[in-house]
Write an enzyme that holds these catalytic residues in place. Structure first.
Site, short mmCIF file in Angstrom:
data_model
loop_
_atom_site.label_atom_id
_atom_site.label_comp_id
_atom_site.label_asym_id
_atom_site.label_seq_id
_atom_site.Cartn_x
_atom_site.Cartn_y
_atom_site.Cartn_z
N HIS A 175 -5.03 -7.56 0.04
CA HIS A 175 -4.34 -6.28 0.15
C HIS A 175 -3.61 -6.15 1.49
O HIS A 175 -2.50 -5.64 1.55
CB HIS A 175 -5.34 -5.14 -0.01
N ASP A 185 0.85 -1.18 0.00
CA ASP A 185 0.00 0.00 0.00
C ASP A 185 0.90 1.25 0.00
O ASP A 185 1.82 1.35 -0.80
CB ASP A 185 -0.97 -0.03 1.19
N TYR A 236 -2.25 11.11 1.40
CA TYR A 236 -2.62 10.97 0.00
C TYR A 236 -2.46 12.29 -0.75
O TYR A 236 -2.05 12.32 -1.92
CB TYR A 236 -4.06 10.46 -0.12
#
Length: 396
Positions: free
Chosen positions: A374, A185, A317
């Site tokens: 994930h 990630d 982000y």
């Protein structure tokens, strides 16, 4: 540890000790939740399903014990150190085996060090987990800036490249002259940046999310390549909402994440389809998928809540997007170090070897695991540890 530290570089022991009032306030807020009406579809296409989040809320309010998580963390050697004005929290577990290879492993969003706790034993003491003592690691597990027990940056600029430099400084302070790095990630972005920066001492990297596909022209000649392209397109079409919001308006969503524990929980559950349904089944059907148990999931969410890091983590982000915009049109430095890569079948897309080799011509290890998604380290810690041992075996 480096014995010549100054107050600015000092490494300080750390313990988690959340006040009773913070936990009581969490309970009050769960009880006061205003619920929306039920979604109008039978799947997750409108978002986190009401039955899932209400089952989570019931367990969180009545059965969950944060103090058990606190005790699990405090049983591990934890520290903080200030790097470029930010207090960085990290777990540092040395192996009992001689010649252990130092490894820094980076979590992502919506994770934290919580998602990596299950791999600490298998990586530092492989002999006790079906492995060989020769594959042991000294393990460093930092909390990303703005996440969990690390401080939140007071200024912009903490993109993956900046964090990569901080991690190199952390390993230097710990006295490691040679080490390897791993990430999934957002941790994959940081680890990729470390590989491109190639700080002194870094011997190789491993990732379980391919981050070199953005903006790249990728082949779709084989069935596997076409399947990966289709899955990637599907994710960007219907599963990208959290990414866009946090990359463009993290402050906006931050108000909900800091004010409502159930808003925080729903936001964190709505990541990818595979992980969502596994987590949902843990709460609605009592069927956890490996380490994705109700308690472990709530350990992670509660860490975000009690540390008040929902907004600061979301900003990562924005930093990532800002860094990409600044570097647009500039080819990144190549990774010249050995690269390992593992594909887990539940990932948002299964990266074909051909795509991985395009991004990393120095690929030295590639394997497709038979299970896991994930949150591979969290869901399948023993399998994940086996992959890490295999990936770095040639670098010992």
């Amino acid at each position: 540890m480096n014995s010549s530290s100054t107050p600015e570089t000092e490494i300080r022991p750390f313990r988690v000790d959340m006040p009773d009032e913070a936990i009581a306030d969490l309970q009050r807020r769960i009880a006061a939740t205003r619920w929306p009406s039920k979604e109008l579809v039978a799947d997750r296409s409108q978002g986190v399903q009401l039955a899932t989040i209400q089952a989570l809320a019931r367990y969180w309010a009545a059965d969950y014990d944060w103090r058990a998580c606190e005790a699990r963390l405090n049983a591990l050697p934890q520290f903080t150190t200030e790097i470029d004005g930010v207090d960085i929290h990290f777990i540092h577990v040395k192996s009992r085996h001689a010649g252990a290879l130092p490894l820094i492993i980076t979590h992502g969003w919506p994770g934290s060090v919580i998602e990596l706790l299950g791999v600490i034993g298998p990586l530092t003491d492989p002999a006790a987990h079906g492995g060989s003592a020769e594959d042991a690691f000294d393990l460093v597990v930092p909390s990303l800036p703005g996440f969990g027990f690390s401080g939140a940056p007071a200024e912009a600029g903490w993109d993956p490249g900046c964090i990569a430099q901080a991690w190199a400084e952390l390993m230097r302070r710990l006295g490691y002259a040679r080490y390897v790095a791993q990430g999934g990630d957002q941790g994959a972005w940081v680890t990729d940046a470390m590989g491109r920066q190639a700080p002194e001492g870094l011997a190789g990297i491993h990732m379980n999310l391919l981050v070199t596909t953005d903006g790249a022209t990728l082949p779709t000649d084989t069935e596997q390549e076409r399947a990966a392209a289709g899955a990637r397109k599907e994710f960007r079409t219907s599963g990208f909402g959290y990414f866009l919001e946090q990359a463009t308006r993290p402050q906006t969503i931050g108000y909900a994440l800091l004010d409502s524990p159930l808003a925080l929980a729903a936001w964190m559950l709505d990541h990818d389809t595979d992980a969502y349904y596994k987590i949902s089944r843990a709460f609605t059907d009592g069927q956890p998928s490996g380490g994705l148990t109700r308690d472990h999931i709530l350990d992670n969410i509660t860490t975000y809540w009690l540390t008040g890091t929902g907004a600061s983590a979301a900003r990562s982000y924005w930093e990532h997007g800002r860094g990409q915009a600044v570097a647009a049109g500039q080819a990144p430095p190549p990774v010249k170090l050995p690269v390992g890569f593992t594909v887990f079948p539940g990932e948002s897309f299964r990266a074909p070897r051909s795509w991985v080799e395009l991004g990393y011509p120095t690929l030295s290890y590639f394997h497709e695991a038979d299970r896991g998604g994930h949150f591979a380290a969290w869901e399948e810690p023993e399998l994940f540890a086996t992959e890490i041992r295999a990936a770095f075996r040639s670098l010992r």
